[in-house]
Design a protein around this motif. Structure first.
Motif, PDB file in Angstrom:
ATOM      1  N   PRO A  87       0.921  -1.112   0.021  1.00  0.00           N
ATOM      2  CA  PRO A  87      -0.085  -0.099  -0.176  1.00  0.00           C
ATOM      3  C   PRO A  87       0.770   1.261   0.025  1.00  0.00           C
ATOM      4  O   PRO A  87       0.409   2.463  -0.423  1.00  0.00           O
ATOM      5  N   LEU A  88       2.234   1.108   0.555  1.00  0.00           N
ATOM      6  CA  LEU A  88       2.924   2.243   0.490  1.00  0.00           C
ATOM      7  C   LEU A  88       4.289   1.766   0.254  1.00  0.00           C
ATOM      8  O   LEU A  88       5.089   1.241   1.245  1.00  0.00           O
ATOM      9  N   ASP A  89       4.831   1.767  -0.939  1.00  0.00           N
ATOM     10  CA  ASP A  89       6.297   1.574  -1.399  1.00  0.00           C
ATOM     11  C   ASP A  89       6.931   2.743  -1.306  1.00  0.00           C
ATOM     12  O   ASP A  89       6.798   3.511  -2.095  1.00  0.00           O
ATOM     13  N   GLY A  90       8.079   2.621  -0.369  1.00  0.00           N
ATOM     14  CA  GLY A  90       9.004   4.054  -0.461  1.00  0.00           C
ATOM     15  C   GLY A  90       8.454   4.699   0.892  1.00  0.00           C
ATOM     16  O   GLY A  90       8.423   5.776   0.962  1.00  0.00           O
ATOM     17  N   THR A  91       8.285   3.977   1.937  1.00  0.00           N
ATOM     18  CA  THR A  91       8.097   4.276   3.255  1.00  0.00           C
ATOM     19  C   THR A  91       9.174   5.558   3.749  1.00  0.00           C
ATOM     20  O   THR A  91       8.367   6.417   4.127  1.00  0.00           O
ATOM     21  N   THR A  92      10.300   5.180   3.644  1.00  0.00           N
ATOM     22  CA  THR A  92      11.457   6.246   4.188  1.00  0.00           C
ATOM     23  C   THR A  92      10.985   7.492   3.331  1.00  0.00           C
ATOM     24  O   THR A  92      11.141   8.567   4.083  1.00  0.00           O
ATOM     25  N   ASN A  93      11.026   7.473   2.121  1.00  0.00           N
ATOM     26  CA  ASN A  93      10.887   8.681   1.186  1.00  0.00           C
ATOM     27  C   ASN A  93       9.638   9.552   2.128  1.00  0.00           C
ATOM     28  O   ASN A  93       9.583  10.834   2.220  1.00  0.00           O
ATOM     29  N   PHE A  94       8.361   8.799   2.191  1.00  0.00           N
ATOM     30  CA  PHE A  94       7.017   9.371   2.597  1.00  0.00           C
ATOM     31  C   PHE A  94       7.324  10.023   4.014  1.00  0.00           C
ATOM     32  O   PHE A  94       6.975  11.045   4.309  1.00  0.00           O
ATOM     33  N   LEU A  95       8.206   9.124   4.935  1.00  0.00           N
ATOM     34  CA  LEU A  95       8.353   9.585   6.212  1.00  0.00           C
ATOM     35  C   LEU A  95       9.045  11.034   6.279  1.00  0.00           C
ATOM     36  O   LEU A  95       8.851  11.802   7.129  1.00  0.00           O
ATOM     37  N   HIS A  96      10.052  11.149   5.147  1.00  0.00           N
ATOM     38  CA  HIS A  96      10.938  12.545   5.048  1.00  0.00           C
ATOM     39  C   HIS A  96      10.005  13.401   4.324  1.00  0.00           C
ATOM     40  O   HIS A  96      10.725  14.627   3.957  1.00  0.00           O
ATOM     41  N   GLY A  97       9.028  13.221   3.908  1.00  0.00           N
ATOM     42  CA  GLY A  97       8.148  14.206   2.831  1.00  0.00           C
ATOM     43  C   GLY A  97       8.644  14.125   1.671  1.00  0.00           C
ATOM     44  O   GLY A  97       8.404  15.388   0.959  1.00  0.00           O
ATOM     45  N   LEU A  98       9.459  13.221   0.950  1.00  0.00           N
ATOM     46  CA  LEU A  98       9.866  12.885  -0.229  1.00  0.00           C
ATOM     47  C   LEU A  98       8.799  12.290  -1.175  1.00  0.00           C
ATOM     48  O   LEU A  98       8.557  11.348  -0.793  1.00  0.00           O
ATOM     49  N   PRO A  99       8.339  13.145  -2.077  1.00  0.00           N
ATOM     50  CA  PRO A  99       7.005  12.718  -2.914  1.00  0.00           C
ATOM     51  C   PRO A  99       7.438  11.412  -3.644  1.00  0.00           C
ATOM     52  O   PRO A  99       7.149  11.370  -5.079  1.00  0.00           O
ATOM     53  N   VAL A 100       8.328  10.690  -3.477  1.00  0.00           N
ATOM     54  CA  VAL A 100       8.722   9.428  -4.234  1.00  0.00           C
ATOM     55  C   VAL A 100       8.479   8.084  -3.596  1.00  0.00           C
ATOM     56  O   VAL A 100       9.113   7.676  -2.819  1.00  0.00           O
ATOM     57  N   PHE A 101       7.043   7.783  -3.995  1.00  0.00           N
ATOM     58  CA  PHE A 101       6.420   6.682  -3.159  1.00  0.00           C
ATOM     59  C   PHE A 101       5.245   6.337  -4.108  1.00  0.00           C
ATOM     60  O   PHE A 101       4.928   6.965  -4.782  1.00  0.00           O
ATOM     61  N   ALA A 102       4.898   4.790  -3.903  1.00  0.00           N
ATOM     62  CA  ALA A 102       3.838   4.450  -4.677  1.00  0.00           C
ATOM     63  C   ALA A 102       3.072   3.270  -3.917  1.00  0.00           C
ATOM     64  O   ALA A 102       3.571   2.684  -3.114  1.00  0.00           O
ATOM     65  N   ILE A 103       1.894   3.297  -4.555  1.00  0.00           N
ATOM     66  CA  ILE A 103       0.896   2.212  -4.308  1.00  0.00           C
ATOM     67  C   ILE A 103       1.194   1.083  -5.369  1.00  0.00           C
ATOM     68  O   ILE A 103       1.360   1.288  -6.326  1.00  0.00           O
ATOM     69  N   SER A 104       1.294  -0.131  -4.935  1.00  0.00           N
ATOM     70  CA  SER A 104       1.786  -1.365  -5.833  1.00  0.00           C
ATOM     71  C   SER A 104       0.708  -2.323  -5.848  1.00  0.00           C
ATOM     72  O   SER A 104       0.608  -2.893  -4.709  1.00  0.00           O
ATOM     73  N   ILE A 105      -0.013  -2.767  -7.033  1.00  0.00           N
ATOM     74  CA  ILE A 105      -0.926  -3.814  -6.801  1.00  0.00           C
ATOM     75  C   ILE A 105      -0.606  -4.791  -8.062  1.00  0.00           C
ATOM     76  O   ILE A 105      -0.660  -4.294  -9.058  1.00  0.00           O
ATOM     77  N   ALA A 106      -0.556  -6.001  -7.664  1.00  0.00           N
ATOM     78  CA  ALA A 106      -0.660  -7.127  -8.471  1.00  0.00           C
ATOM     79  C   ALA A 106      -1.429  -7.974  -8.504  1.00  0.00           C
ATOM     80  O   ALA A 106      -1.995  -8.278  -7.678  1.00  0.00           O
ATOM     81  N   LEU A 107      -2.088  -8.561  -9.759  1.00  0.00           N
ATOM     82  CA  LEU A 107      -2.818  -9.788  -9.845  1.00  0.00           C
ATOM     83  C   LEU A 107      -2.065 -11.017 -10.375  1.00  0.00           C
ATOM     84  O   LEU A 107      -1.586 -10.942 -11.460  1.00  0.00           O
ATOM     85  N   GLU A 108      -2.351 -12.140  -9.585  1.00  0.00           N
ATOM     86  CA  GLU A 108      -1.918 -13.333 -10.103  1.00  0.00           C
ATOM     87  C   GLU A 108      -2.908 -14.484 -10.382  1.00  0.00           C
ATOM     88  O   GLU A 108      -4.040 -14.361  -9.966  1.00  0.00           O
ATOM     89  N   ARG A 109      -2.947 -14.905 -11.435  1.00  0.00           N
ATOM     90  CA  ARG A 109      -3.997 -15.878 -11.737  1.00  0.00           C
ATOM     91  C   ARG A 109      -3.323 -17.437 -11.904  1.00  0.00           C
ATOM     92  O   ARG A 109      -2.264 -17.477 -12.822  1.00  0.00           O
ATOM     93  N   GLU A 110      -3.725 -18.369 -11.381  1.00  0.00           N
ATOM     94  CA  GLU A 110      -3.129 -19.544 -11.340  1.00  0.00           C
ATOM     95  C   GLU A 110      -1.557 -19.521 -11.342  1.00  0.00           C
ATOM     96  O   GLU A 110      -0.495 -19.957 -12.093  1.00  0.00           O
ATOM     97  N   GLY A 111      -1.204 -18.619 -10.427  1.00  0.00           N
ATOM     98  CA  GLY A 111       0.188 -18.283 -10.046  1.00  0.00           C
ATOM     99  C   GLY A 111       1.047 -17.542 -10.846  1.00  0.00           C
ATOM    100  O   GLY A 111       2.210 -17.529 -10.850  1.00  0.00           O
ATOM    101  N   GLN A 112       0.480 -17.161 -11.875  1.00  0.00           N
ATOM    102  CA  GLN A 112       1.146 -16.300 -13.035  1.00  0.00           C
ATOM    103  C   GLN A 112       0.831 -15.090 -12.737  1.00  0.00           C
ATOM    104  O   GLN A 112      -0.370 -14.436 -12.615  1.00  0.00           O
ATOM    105  N   LEU A 113       1.783 -13.932 -12.791  1.00  0.00           N
ATOM    106  CA  LEU A 113       1.193 -12.508 -12.787  1.00  0.00           C
ATOM    107  C   LEU A 113       0.818 -12.055 -13.920  1.00  0.00           C
ATOM    108  O   LEU A 113       1.299 -12.192 -15.119  1.00  0.00           O
ATOM    109  N   ILE A 114      -0.277 -11.523 -13.984  1.00  0.00           N
ATOM    110  CA  ILE A 114      -1.246 -11.013 -15.181  1.00  0.00           C
ATOM    111  C   ILE A 114      -1.316  -9.723 -15.192  1.00  0.00           C
ATOM    112  O   ILE A 114      -1.501  -9.259 -16.511  1.00  0.00           O
ATOM    113  N   ALA A 115      -1.213  -8.780 -14.380  1.00  0.00           N
ATOM    114  CA  ALA A 115      -1.531  -7.618 -14.271  1.00  0.00           C
ATOM    115  C   ALA A 115      -0.810  -6.713 -13.165  1.00  0.00           C
ATOM    116  O   ALA A 115      -0.545  -7.308 -12.230  1.00  0.00           O
ATOM    117  N   GLY A 116      -0.229  -5.509 -13.536  1.00  0.00           N
ATOM    118  CA  GLY A 116       0.392  -4.690 -12.408  1.00  0.00           C
ATOM    119  C   GLY A 116       0.126  -3.431 -12.594  1.00  0.00           C
ATOM    120  O   GLY A 116      -0.202  -2.812 -13.917  1.00  0.00           O
TER     121      GLY A 116
END
Ligand code: IPD
Ligand code: CA
Ligand code: CA
Length: 263
Positions: A87-116
């Motif tokens: 939900p928050l990748d780049g926590t240290t940046n966020f903590l320091h007010g650096l606007p370089v962070f992201a939400i990351s969501i992937a979907l796996e189907r039958e064990g294969q990554l199909i969307a990001g």
């Protein structure tokens, strides 16, 4: 742009959670000056964002399972689908007010990554990829960089923090080997964005060790769909299980792997 029901579902969830994170980033500026600092506030922001993603994705796709950084594994009734979420990748940046962070969501189907999806709510940069549909940044189709000479390459890495000092000796060895051969190095501070920037051709390649599946899953789909090569930092396929990554165009990927191997 990919117009699919799945992308709509993922985008809507990320934008909703992102609104909260953007608001919280504004608050951090006030908290920076307090002695205690914004540490607890950031953990709360992180957990809130994950809750929003969990609720939104569960509503749109009932039964899918989850692997989340904060909440761990939630088994679904639908055994063939699983969301992998940071939900928050780049926590240290966020903590320091650096606007370089992201939400990351992937979907796996039958064990294969199909969307990001990788979304920086501070800059409104939305990166999306779906298997066979390419990778996109807002409305622009992404391709990895064409660069062929490692001596010109801009290489991203991750530096283990003090809390993981046991990883420092190996990192220093690898960094030494890479800076002796590449153009220059960057350390952005959010693995998902490192991967998105490789997909966008802004960074030529990227390696890091000591990561988790939620740091890598979405960004790896972006790099692959942008024509890049992805493996773990030792050249094996299962980067999610290894918790390490090496990626770039075919030539850069090979050159970086060879350099790491000799380190
Ligand atoms: C971290 C970031 C960082 C990487 C760390 C990760 P977090 O994720 O992706 O770039 O170097 O190792 O753990 O903790 O901010 O979600
Ligand atoms: Ca992360
Ligand atoms: Ca995180």
């Amino acid at each position: 742009m990919i117009r699919s029901a799945l992308m709509n579902v993922m985008t809507a969830a990320a934008v909703k959670a992102g609104r909260g994170l953007k608001r919280d980033l504004g608050e951090i500026e006030n908290l920076q000056v307090s002695i205690k600092g914004p540490g607890d506030f950031v953990s709360a922001a992180d957990t809130r964002a994950e809750q929003v993603l969990f609720e939104e994705l569960s509503k749109s796709r009932p039964g899918y399972g989850f692997l989340m950084e904060e909440g761990g594994t939630v088994e679904g009734s639908d055994k063939s689908h699983r969301w992998i979420i940071d939900p928050l990748d780049g926590t240290t940046n966020f903590l320091h007010g650096l606007p370089v962070f992201a939400i990351s969501i992937a979907l796996e189907r039958e064990g294969q990554l199909i969307a990001g999806l990788v979304y920086n709510p501070a800059s409104d940069d939305m990166y999306l990829a779906e298997k066979g549909q390419g990778a996109w940044h807002n409305n622009r189709r992404l391709r990895v960089a064409e660069r062929r000479d490692f001596a010109d390459a801009l290489v991203a890495c991750g530096i283990p923090p003090l809390a993981r000092a046991q990883l420092h000796p190996r990192f220093k060895q690898e960094l030494g080997a890479v800076i002796a051969k590449c153009g220059n190095i960057r350390r952005m501070g959010a693995a998902s964005l490192d991967l998105a920037m490789v997909a966008a051709g802004q960074l030529d390649c990227y390696w890091e060790r000591g990561l988790s599946a939620w740091d890598l899953a979405a960004g790896a789909v972006l790099v692959k769909e942008a024509g890049g090569y992805v493996s773990d930092a030792d050249g094996q396929d299962d980067f999610m299980a290894a918790g390490s990554i090496c990626c770039g165009n075919e030539t850069m990927h090979r050159a970086l792997l060879a350099t790491l191997k000799k380190a």
